[in-house]
Design a protein around this motif. Structure first.
Motif, PDB file in Angstrom:
ATOM      1  N   VAL A 141      12.322  -4.234 -14.695  1.00 58.14           N
ATOM      2  CA  VAL A 141      13.175  -3.952 -13.531  1.00 58.14           C
ATOM      3  C   VAL A 141      14.086  -5.157 -13.289  1.00 58.14           C
ATOM      4  O   VAL A 141      13.746  -6.300 -13.636  1.00 58.14           O
ATOM      5  N   ASN A 191      15.819  -1.768 -10.298  1.00 61.29           N
ATOM      6  CA  ASN A 191      16.343  -0.761 -11.223  1.00 61.29           C
ATOM      7  C   ASN A 191      15.849  -1.022 -12.645  1.00 61.29           C
ATOM      8  O   ASN A 191      15.798  -2.176 -13.091  1.00 61.29           O
ATOM      9  N   GLN A 192      15.532   0.050 -13.349  1.00 63.39           N
ATOM     10  CA  GLN A 192      15.133  -0.090 -14.748  1.00 63.39           C
ATOM     11  C   GLN A 192      16.375  -0.260 -15.634  1.00 63.39           C
ATOM     12  O   GLN A 192      17.466   0.193 -15.289  1.00 63.39           O
TER      13      GLN A 192
END
Length: 304
Positions: free
Chosen positions: A107, A112-113
């Protein structure tokens, strides 16, 4: 043979959602009268790298352009040389969701990935650009990233989810599977299936060992199997990554035994590179030819 190629392989269904039809394949093989592989005086091996649905164009999550035609040419070569092909060895990429090269592992600062094909480096983690999703994986992840740099390995790339355990994407491409099992029944030669890529903390492009792992695993069973053959032919996907890594690892292991390295031939028209790696792959194969004496030929130029 009585059996026509078209009865085994439906060319229009290569790299499609069409399932294999192995029961009918076995019936066809039973009508043939070809000596078993155990009778071969010259023992030949096909090493087929990752010919799986997820690497097939039009249906795969990580498709390789040209893979459909590669399978067509490879299965035609297998058919043409059925009576002289002793053994088929297939490598199979096999992954879980939570692996270091999948998005779930990482992340950013906002949680967020990473998107597919993002490259993550040691310094990216140290400066906080990326961190692990699960804190207990951080230390070993940093060790991996650092060793990729110090050993000059490929940088960590976030790949689309592919070849997940038990999924259709992890299966052999259906028409290739038809030919593999036709060969198996006809020559009484069990396919040698080699699973790779299950260690969550590393990438395993090659069939012999990972890019880096603390345990220094080497697949000696595969190496010793290869040693037993008089001629080894390599094909599969992608030439730029898993084929190249597999060939390099095998050649490095047998580097001092030119009698073995000279037995290896790349079926260059039965493999394709990932886009953008065309020239580097050509150069890398050329270097392997110069250093180890391997042959690089089209399948149409080889009759066993």
């Amino acid at each position: 043979m009585k059996t026509r190629y078209e009865q085994i392989v439906e060319v229009s269904h290569i790299a499609s959602e069409k399932r294999d039809h192995i029961p009918s394949i076995l019936s066809l093989a039973g009508q043939e009268q070809i000596p078993p592989a155990s009778a071969d005086k010259k023992r030949t091996l096909l090493l087929a790298i990752d010919i799986q649905n997820d690497f097939m164009e039009s249906i795969g999550s990580l498709p390789v352009a040209g893979s459909r035609a590669d399978v067509h040419r490879l299965t035609q070569w297998m058919y043409n040389n059925m009576a002289s092909l002793t053994q088929v060895m297939c490598s199979l990429d096999c992954h879980s969701l939570l692996q270091i090269f999948h998005a779930d592992w990482w992340v950013d600062r906002k949680g967020n990935q990473p998107k597919p094909f993002t490259v993550i480096r040691y310094r990216d983690v140290m400066d906080g650009t990326w961190t692990v999703s699960h804190a207990d994986t951080l230390e070993q992840s940093l060790v991996y990233l650092k060793n990729l740099e110090t050993e000059g390995k490929k940088e960590l790339c976030i790949w689309p989810y592919h070849c997940l355990e038990g999924s259709s994407g992890a299966q052999l491409e259906s028409q290739f599977a038809n030919m593999v099992y036709f060969h198996s029944a006809l020559r009484q030669s069990k396919p040698f299936l080699v699973y790779k890529g299950q260690d969550p903390y590393t990438e395993m492009y090659g069939i012999i060992k990972a890019e880096y792992d603390n345990n220094k695993f080497v697949n000696h069973a595969v190496l010793e199997a290869i040693r037993a053959y008089d001629a080894i032919y390599i094909a599969g996907q992608a030439s730029s990554h898993c084929v190249l890594a597999s060939a390099t690892q095998i050649l490095e292991y047998f580097a001092e035994d030119k009698a073995i390295t000279s037995r290896i031939t790349l079926l260059i028209d039965c493999m394709s590179p990932i886009a953008g790696f065309e020239e580097s792959t050509r150069q890398a194969f050329g270097s392997l030819h110069e250093r180890y004496g391997i042959q690089i030929k089209k399948s149409t130029d080889i009759i066993l």
